[in-house]
Design an enzyme around this catalytic site. Structure first.
Site, PDB file in Angstrom:
ATOM      1  N   ILE A 142      30.612  82.255  92.662  1.00  0.00           N
ATOM      2  CA  ILE A 142      30.236  81.838  94.110  1.00  0.00           C
ATOM      3  C   ILE A 142      29.502  82.935  94.858  1.00  0.00           C
ATOM      4  CG2 ILE A 142      30.725  80.416  96.219  1.00  0.00           C
ATOM      5  CD1 ILE A 142      33.211  79.517  94.598  1.00  0.00           C
TER       6      ILE A 142
ATOM      7  N   LYS B  76      35.112  94.720  92.551  1.00  0.00           N
ATOM      8  CA  LYS B  76      35.856  95.756  91.715  1.00  0.00           C
ATOM      9  C   LYS B  76      35.445  95.562  90.113  1.00  0.00           C
ATOM     10  CE  LYS B  76      40.711  96.024  90.261  1.00  0.00           C
ATOM     11  NZ  LYS B  76      41.883  95.522  90.347  1.00  0.00           N
ATOM     12  N   LEU B  77      34.382  94.544  89.950  1.00  0.00           N
ATOM     13  CA  LEU B  77      34.085  94.096  88.689  1.00  0.00           C
ATOM     14  C   LEU B  77      35.168  93.877  87.539  1.00  0.00           C
ATOM     15  CD1 LEU B  77      30.816  96.419  88.051  1.00  0.00           C
ATOM     16  CD2 LEU B  77      30.930  93.969  89.033  1.00  0.00           C
TER      17      LEU B  77
ATOM     18  N   THR C 244      40.339  77.518  99.458  1.00  0.00           N
ATOM     19  CA  THR C 244      40.107  76.501  98.484  1.00  0.00           C
ATOM     20  C   THR C 244      40.869  75.228  98.691  1.00  0.00           C
ATOM     21  OG1 THR C 244      40.796  75.956  96.147  1.00  0.00           O
ATOM     22  CG2 THR C 244      41.890  77.706  97.299  1.00  0.00           C
ATOM     23  N   ASP C 245      40.450  74.264  98.108  1.00  0.00           N
ATOM     24  CA  ASP C 245      41.069  72.998  98.654  1.00  0.00           C
ATOM     25  C   ASP C 245      42.677  72.880  97.621  1.00  0.00           C
ATOM     26  OD1 ASP C 245      40.227  72.445  95.813  1.00  0.00           O
ATOM     27  OD2 ASP C 245      39.400  70.681  96.444  1.00  0.00           O
ATOM     28  N   GLU C 246      42.544  73.731  96.992  1.00  0.00           N
ATOM     29  CA  GLU C 246      44.008  73.660  96.158  1.00  0.00           C
ATOM     30  C   GLU C 246      45.107  74.221  96.931  1.00  0.00           C
ATOM     31  OE1 GLU C 246      43.669  75.193  92.151  1.00  0.00           O
ATOM     32  OE2 GLU C 246      41.480  74.940  92.162  1.00  0.00           O
TER      33      GLU C 246
ATOM     34  N   TYR D 261      47.956  80.766  91.690  1.00  0.00           N
ATOM     35  CA  TYR D 261      46.776  80.935  92.324  1.00  0.00           C
ATOM     36  C   TYR D 261      46.881  80.431  93.881  1.00  0.00           C
ATOM     37  CZ  TYR D 261      42.082  79.868  93.642  1.00  0.00           C
ATOM     38  OH  TYR D 261      40.872  79.701  94.190  1.00  0.00           O
TER      39      TYR D 261
ATOM     40  N   ALA E  27      48.963  79.152  95.766  1.00  0.00           N
ATOM     41  CA  ALA E  27      50.099  79.883  96.712  1.00  0.00           C
ATOM     42  C   ALA E  27      49.487  81.009  97.111  1.00  0.00           C
ATOM     43  CB  ALA E  27      51.462  80.251  95.783  1.00  0.00           C
TER      44      ALA E  27
ATOM     45  N   LYS F 257      46.244  81.943  97.652  1.00  0.00           N
ATOM     46  CA  LYS F 257      45.166  81.978  98.575  1.00  0.00           C
ATOM     47  C   LYS F 257      45.744  81.490  99.701  1.00  0.00           C
ATOM     48  CE  LYS F 257      41.379  81.816  97.836  1.00  0.00           C
ATOM     49  NZ  LYS F 257      40.344  82.871  97.789  1.00  0.00           N
TER      50      LYS F 257
ATOM     51  N   ASN G 196      33.694  74.467  92.496  1.00  0.00           N
ATOM     52  CA  ASN G 196      32.169  74.644  92.502  1.00  0.00           C
ATOM     53  C   ASN G 196      31.785  74.458  91.140  1.00  0.00           C
ATOM     54  OD1 ASN G 196      31.007  76.708  94.928  1.00  0.00           O
ATOM     55  ND2 ASN G 196      32.844  75.372  95.060  1.00  0.00           N
TER      56      ASN G 196
ATOM     57  N   LYS H  87      36.312  78.386  83.185  1.00  0.00           N
ATOM     58  CA  LYS H  87      36.469  77.033  83.895  1.00  0.00           C
ATOM     59  C   LYS H  87      36.015  75.871  83.457  1.00  0.00           C
ATOM     60  CE  LYS H  87      37.675  79.472  87.809  1.00  0.00           C
ATOM     61  NZ  LYS H  87      37.223  80.820  87.600  1.00  0.00           N
TER      62      LYS H  87
HETATM   63  P1  NAD Z   1      35.075  84.714  90.390  1.00  0.00           P
HETATM   64  O1  NAD Z   1      36.394  84.833  89.559  1.00  0.00           O
HETATM   65  O2  NAD Z   1      33.798  84.219  89.504  1.00  0.00           O
HETATM   66  O3  NAD Z   1      34.720  86.002  91.081  1.00  0.00           O
HETATM   67  C1  NAD Z   1      35.592  86.779  91.631  1.00  0.00           C
HETATM   68  C2  NAD Z   1      34.977  88.118  91.992  1.00  0.00           C
HETATM   69  O4  NAD Z   1      35.896  88.772  92.813  1.00  0.00           O
HETATM   70  C3  NAD Z   1      34.419  88.869  90.855  1.00  0.00           C
HETATM   71  O5  NAD Z   1      33.263  89.485  90.798  1.00  0.00           O
HETATM   72  C4  NAD Z   1      35.667  90.004  90.675  1.00  0.00           C
HETATM   73  O6  NAD Z   1      35.179  91.313  90.092  1.00  0.00           O
HETATM   74  C5  NAD Z   1      35.697  90.080  92.245  1.00  0.00           C
HETATM   75  N1  NAD Z   1      37.258  90.742  92.433  1.00  0.00           N
HETATM   76  C6  NAD Z   1      38.355  90.465  91.992  1.00  0.00           C
HETATM   77  N2  NAD Z   1      39.225  91.059  92.305  1.00  0.00           N
HETATM   78  C7  NAD Z   1      38.816  91.943  93.195  1.00  0.00           C
HETATM   79  C8  NAD Z   1      39.291  93.113  93.966  1.00  0.00           C
HETATM   80  N3  NAD Z   1      40.833  93.477  93.895  1.00  0.00           N
HETATM   81  N4  NAD Z   1      38.408  93.971  94.776  1.00  0.00           N
HETATM   82  C9  NAD Z   1      37.229  93.482  94.744  1.00  0.00           C
HETATM   83  N5  NAD Z   1      36.720  92.488  94.039  1.00  0.00           N
HETATM   84  C10 NAD Z   1      37.524  91.904  93.284  1.00  0.00           C
HETATM   85  O7  NAD Z   1      35.363  83.535  91.376  1.00  0.00           O
HETATM   86  P2  NAD Z   1      34.581  82.420  92.112  1.00  0.00           P
HETATM   87  O8  NAD Z   1      34.599  81.187  91.411  1.00  0.00           O
HETATM   88  O9  NAD Z   1      33.235  82.912  92.426  1.00  0.00           O
HETATM   89  O10 NAD Z   1      35.341  82.171  93.456  1.00  0.00           O
HETATM   90  C11 NAD Z   1      35.182  83.096  94.656  1.00  0.00           C
HETATM   91  C12 NAD Z   1      35.958  82.592  95.864  1.00  0.00           C
HETATM   92  O11 NAD Z   1      35.832  81.406  95.931  1.00  0.00           O
HETATM   93  C13 NAD Z   1      37.491  82.914  95.457  1.00  0.00           C
HETATM   94  O12 NAD Z   1      38.256  83.435  96.551  1.00  0.00           O
HETATM   95  C14 NAD Z   1      38.048  81.469  95.159  1.00  0.00           C
HETATM   96  O13 NAD Z   1      39.283  81.580  95.395  1.00  0.00           O
HETATM   97  C15 NAD Z   1      37.094  80.680  96.298  1.00  0.00           C
HETATM   98  N6  NAD Z   1      36.918  79.475  95.570  1.00  0.00           N
HETATM   99  C16 NAD Z   1      36.471  79.108  94.246  1.00  0.00           C
HETATM  100  C17 NAD Z   1      35.928  77.960  93.907  1.00  0.00           C
HETATM  101  C18 NAD Z   1      35.828  77.589  92.275  1.00  0.00           C
HETATM  102  O14 NAD Z   1      35.387  76.194  92.060  1.00  0.00           O
HETATM  103  N7  NAD Z   1      35.274  78.524  91.776  1.00  0.00           N
HETATM  104  C19 NAD Z   1      36.439  76.885  94.779  1.00  0.00           C
HETATM  105  C20 NAD Z   1      36.783  76.949  96.053  1.00  0.00           C
HETATM  106  C21 NAD Z   1      37.140  78.248  96.267  1.00  0.00           C
HETATM  107  P1  TYD Z   2      39.241  74.595  86.341  1.00  0.00           P
HETATM  108  O1  TYD Z   2      37.928  74.513  86.183  1.00  0.00           O
HETATM  109  O2  TYD Z   2      40.463  75.599  85.856  1.00  0.00           O
HETATM  110  O3  TYD Z   2      39.481  74.715  87.943  1.00  0.00           O
HETATM  111  P2  TYD Z   2      41.116  74.294  89.042  1.00  0.00           P
HETATM  112  O4  TYD Z   2      42.105  74.359  87.871  1.00  0.00           O
HETATM  113  O5  TYD Z   2      41.090  75.369  89.719  1.00  0.00           O
HETATM  114  O6  TYD Z   2      40.842  72.884  89.458  1.00  0.00           O
HETATM  115  O7  TYD Z   2      39.885  73.100  85.945  1.00  0.00           O
HETATM  116  C1  TYD Z   2      39.210  71.868  86.543  1.00  0.00           C
HETATM  117  C2  TYD Z   2      40.099  70.957  86.033  1.00  0.00           C
HETATM  118  O8  TYD Z   2      39.922  70.724  84.714  1.00  0.00           O
HETATM  119  C3  TYD Z   2      41.543  71.050  86.307  1.00  0.00           C
HETATM  120  O9  TYD Z   2      41.920  69.497  86.484  1.00  0.00           O
HETATM  121  C4  TYD Z   2      42.007  71.404  85.092  1.00  0.00           C
HETATM  122  C5  TYD Z   2      41.062  70.757  83.882  1.00  0.00           C
HETATM  123  N1  TYD Z   2      40.871  71.662  82.719  1.00  0.00           N
HETATM  124  C6  TYD Z   2      40.716  70.914  81.618  1.00  0.00           C
HETATM  125  O10 TYD Z   2      41.124  69.555  81.262  1.00  0.00           O
HETATM  126  N2  TYD Z   2      40.646  71.497  80.525  1.00  0.00           N
HETATM  127  C7  TYD Z   2      40.315  72.978  80.498  1.00  0.00           C
HETATM  128  O11 TYD Z   2      40.200  73.726  79.389  1.00  0.00           O
HETATM  129  C8  TYD Z   2      40.501  73.608  81.612  1.00  0.00           C
HETATM  130  C9  TYD Z   2      39.910  74.844  82.097  1.00  0.00           C
HETATM  131  C10 TYD Z   2      40.754  72.869  82.793  1.00  0.00           C
END
Ligand code: NAD
Ligand code: TYD
Length: 346
Positions: free
Chosen positions: A13, A35-36, A127-129, A151, A153, A155, A181, A190
């Site tokens: 994101i 941090k990559l 997050t909504d979680e 996770y 908890a 957040k 997302n 994901k």
């Molecule tokens: P992601 O795992 O793709 O990216 C996380 C990034 O953070 C990576 O580039 C990683 O290198 C960096 N990172 C991790 N630990 C670090 C540290 N200690 N210092 C500096 N950088 C660090 O995650 P994402 O899916 O892009 O999510 C981004 C944010 O949005 C997160 O905070 C997540 O909780 C939140 N979020 C994600 C979703 C989703 O559906 N993916 C939904 C709602 C909220």
């Molecule tokens: P995920 O993308 O891990 O996001 P989150 O758990 O943070 O919502 O999972 C999305 C939904 O899909 C969640 O209900 C768990 C389910 N899921 C599967 O059914 N199979 C899978 O292999 C994964 C990764 C997730």
């Protein structure tokens, strides 16, 4: 407020937010501080580095490293922090919770301290979680936080710290609680990118449990627009839910992905469930809508764009799937797939 430090900007994101911000605001300057980890990837920002020279910089650093964070803020004359950095995958938090507490909670504390010291605007991407599973109705921003995985908890802990820094120290924080997302550059652990990339390779799509768990899947750029809106017009100290307001069962999402790729439903495998799997998330989005935000994509439009991107960008995900990912996939899925059953025959 156009000099931003985007922490976690090399992730899914964050990198979409950085690109969107630089395209949308010609006066914006963005420092990505990341941090990559396994999830961070400079390929996500390759075009950004080329297109926005002079307005974009990258520092490899940990948000838990207070000194490096402060140096970066000073050197780049940062005005606001947008924090995406986190360990973000629920399944990994079940395997190894420690790094989630460290980055998501302690790292947020370090950033809040820096925002306080430098007088910065601070936005937390949450997050909504954090609301926990919502079996009926929809979560409002005033609902109690009842997270159920390490996770969520972590957040939730970060959200509470942000609000405490607003109340105790007057740090101008805002929080968005986004739903799931989907879109370009999402790491294929994901659900949606895992299903798309497996389907392209005619590999099974592992759906947990009965596949009737529901998520509000939104297009990543809609989420980015909402974050930007809150950053500019949100009220400090306030929380904003951010999603489409519509939740869909995972099995239905898997079927639509297969339809888009012209692949058979027989690829779907029902595998043993995730422990503590939240059955449903659903958001009341009236507060962000009142601020002027609208979701621009239906689920079908979001899925169509996302599938097309993965079809056209194999260079991006094949590299990932051949690395660290393989071992993770084996650990997470080998036994589950051995114990799986088809969702549909044929
Ligand atoms: P992601 O795992 O793709 O990216 C996380 C990034 O953070 C990576 O580039 C990683 O290198 C960096 N990172 C991790 N630990 C670090 C540290 N200690 N210092 C500096 N950088 C660090 O995650 P994402 O899916 O892009 O999510 C981004 C944010 O949005 C997160 O905070 C997540 O909780 C939140 N979020 C994600 C979703 C989703 O559906 N993916 C939904 C709602 C909220
Ligand atoms: P995920 O993308 O891990 O996001 P989150 O758990 O943070 O919502 O999972 C999305 C939904 O899909 C969640 O209900 C768990 C389910 N899921 C599967 O059914 N199979 C899978 O292999 C994964 C990764 C997730």
């Amino acid at each position: 407020m156009r000099r931003l430090m985007v922490t976690g900007g090399a992730g899914f994101i964050g990198s979409n937010f950085v690109r969107w911000t630089l395209e949308t605001y010609p006066d914006a300057y963005v420092l990505v501080y990341d941090k990559l980890t396994y999830a961070g990837n400079l390929d996500n920002l390759k075009d950004v580095a080329e297109r926005f020279q002079g307005r974009y910089a990258f520092i490899r650093g940990d948000i838990c490293d207070a000194r490096a964070v402060r140096e970066a803020i000073r050197a780049h004359r940062i005005e606001a922090i947008v924090n995406f950095a986190a360990e973000s995958h629920v399944d990994r938090s079940l395997m190894e919770p420690g790094s989630f507490v460290q980055t998501d909670v302690f790292g947020t504390y370090v950033l809040l301290e820096a925002a306080r010291a430098f007088g910065l605007r601070y936005h937390q991407v949450s997050t909504d979680e954090v609301y926990g599973e919502v079996l009926e109705g929809a979560s409002t921003e005033r609902d109690p936080l009842m997270p159920r995985s390490p996770y969520s908890a972590s957040k939730a802990g970060a959200d509470l710290l942000c609000l405490a820094y607003f109340t105790s120290f007057g740090v101008p924080v805002t929080i968005t609680r986004g739903s799931n997302n989907i879109g370009p550059y999402q790491y294929p652990e994901k659900f949606v990118p895992l299903c798309i990339t497996n389907a392209i390779d005619d590999e099974p799509l592992p759906v947990y449990g009965d596949g009737q768990q529901m998520r509000d899947y939104q297009y990543v750029l809609d989420h980015c627009e909402g974050i930007d809106l809150v950053l500019r017009r949100g009220q400090p100290g306030e929380v904003y839910n951010l999603g489409t307001g519509i939740s869909t069962p995972n099995l239905e999402v898997a079927k639509r992905i297969l339809d888009l790729l012209g692949k058979p439903y027989s690829l779907i495998r029902l595998v043993p469930d995730r422990p503590g799997h939240d059955r449903r998330y659903a958001l009341d989005i009236s507060k962000i809508v009142a601020l002027g935000w609208r979701s621009r994509h239906t689920l079908d439009e979001a899925l169509e764009k996302t599938v097309r991107w993965y079809v056209e960008n194999e260079w991006w995900w094949r590299k990932i799937k051949s690395g660290e990912y393989r071992e993770y996939y084996r650990r997470q899925y080998a036994e589950r797939l051995a114990r799986s059953r088809p969702a549909f025959s044929g």
